[in-house]
Design an enzyme around this catalytic site. Structure first.
Site, mmCIF file in Angstrom:
data_model
loop_
_atom_site.group_PDB
_atom_site.id
_atom_site.type_symbol
_atom_site.label_atom_id
_atom_site.label_comp_id
_atom_site.label_asym_id
_atom_site.label_seq_id
_atom_site.Cartn_x
_atom_site.Cartn_y
_atom_site.Cartn_z
ATOM 1 C CD GLU A 17 -2.394 -1.112 2.880
ATOM 2 O OE1 GLU A 17 -2.233 -0.079 3.585
ATOM 3 O OE2 GLU A 17 -3.026 -2.090 3.270
ATOM 4 C CG ASP A 30 -2.150 7.416 9.162
ATOM 5 O OD1 ASP A 30 -2.159 6.176 9.183
ATOM 6 O OD2 ASP A 30 -2.464 8.087 8.169
#
Length: 270
Positions: free
Chosen positions: A53, A64
């Site tokens: 990815e 994140d």
């Protein structure tokens, strides 16, 4: 129109035929630089990742944690653009033949143009998109464009997702389902948690798609633990740490390749 979504499916199926989980690696594009990011992603495949990815760095990456936020900031300060992400996808797929997805928040795709982004990602050899913050209810235009260009649309499910919601999400997705192992942000952790196994079980009850688990997997032991119940193991922050902590670019690429090999042995453990 067929595209690399079929390659993604065949790679995941091949791992299942070997009675193991697939290993999926993540790196933000443009980090540490575009060229070095390409080298690192290729090294991940060479080391043992089945799928990669490439993240599109975003100024507000809500999913994140601090490690990937730091990498995103470095990439953004370096001037990374969508064209650089597409170039990264093209070069990594071209060098390895492996399926390469783009993981991105929705805003950049929406601003760029959904049809344009889908067309250009497919032209670059991309296998699909992981869209953690795109609600299924607002995804129809994107999914039509993705289907037309042979791209997978991977949605994220979480332990808080109820069964009815899981069915709605998995019914709209393709390629695989990204199961977040816990409530929280990306990052390495001491344990992956029992919530992940329950989420995979509930998700599988709604779909035939492979279910890959991410968030918190950072070492071979954790990879082996998750591989016991999931179709794929997704690792991101641990790879990013290898590059952040390396004294130079060559050492970073070597570290990423080594970690991929260790994790690949983990997902193959009986």
């Amino acid at each position: 129109m067929a595209g690399n979504v079929e390659l993604l499916g065949s790679v995941l199926a091949a791992a299942k035929a070997e009675n193991r989980a697939a290993l999926v690696g993540y790196l933000p594009g443009g980090f540490p630089t575009v060229d070095e990011g390409v080298r690192a992603a290729v090294a991940m495949i060479e080391g043992g990742c089945d799928v990669v990815e490439i993240g599109l760095p975003h100024s507000d990456p809500v999913l994140d944690g601090p490690v990937i936020q730091t990498a995103d900031d470095i990439a953004l300060r370096g001037g990374v653009r969508i064209a650089d992400i597409l170039r990264t996808v093209r070069e990594v797929h071209g060098a390895t033949g492996a399926p390469v997805l783009c993981m991105t928040y929705w805003n950049p795709v929406d601003r760029y143009g959904q049809e344009r982004f889908a067309a250009e990602l497919a032209e670059a050899g991309g296998a699909g998109c992981i869209l953690p913050d795109l609600p299924v209810e607002e995804s129809e235009v994107w999914r039509k464009a993705a289907d037309h260009h042979g791209l997978a649309t991977v949605f994220v499910v979480a332990p808080s997702s109820r069964d009815e919601r899981l069915a709605r999400i998995t019914g709209a997705g393709s390629g695989f389902v990204y199961a977040a192992s816990l409530m929280g942000v990306t990052g390495t952790r001491e344990s992956v948690g029992a919530q992940a196994e329950d989420l995979v079980r509930r998700t599988r009850a709604t779909t035939q798609l492979p279910v890959c688990v991410g968030l918190g997997v950072s070492n071979p032991g954790q990879a082996a633990e998750v591989a016991r119940f999931a179709d794929g193991v997704i690792v991101g922050s641990a790879f990013v740490k290898e590059l952040l902590n390396a004294p130079d670019a060559d050492a970073g690429v070597t570290g990423v390749r080594r970690l991929a090999g260790e994790l690949a042995r983990g997902v193959r453990r009986p």
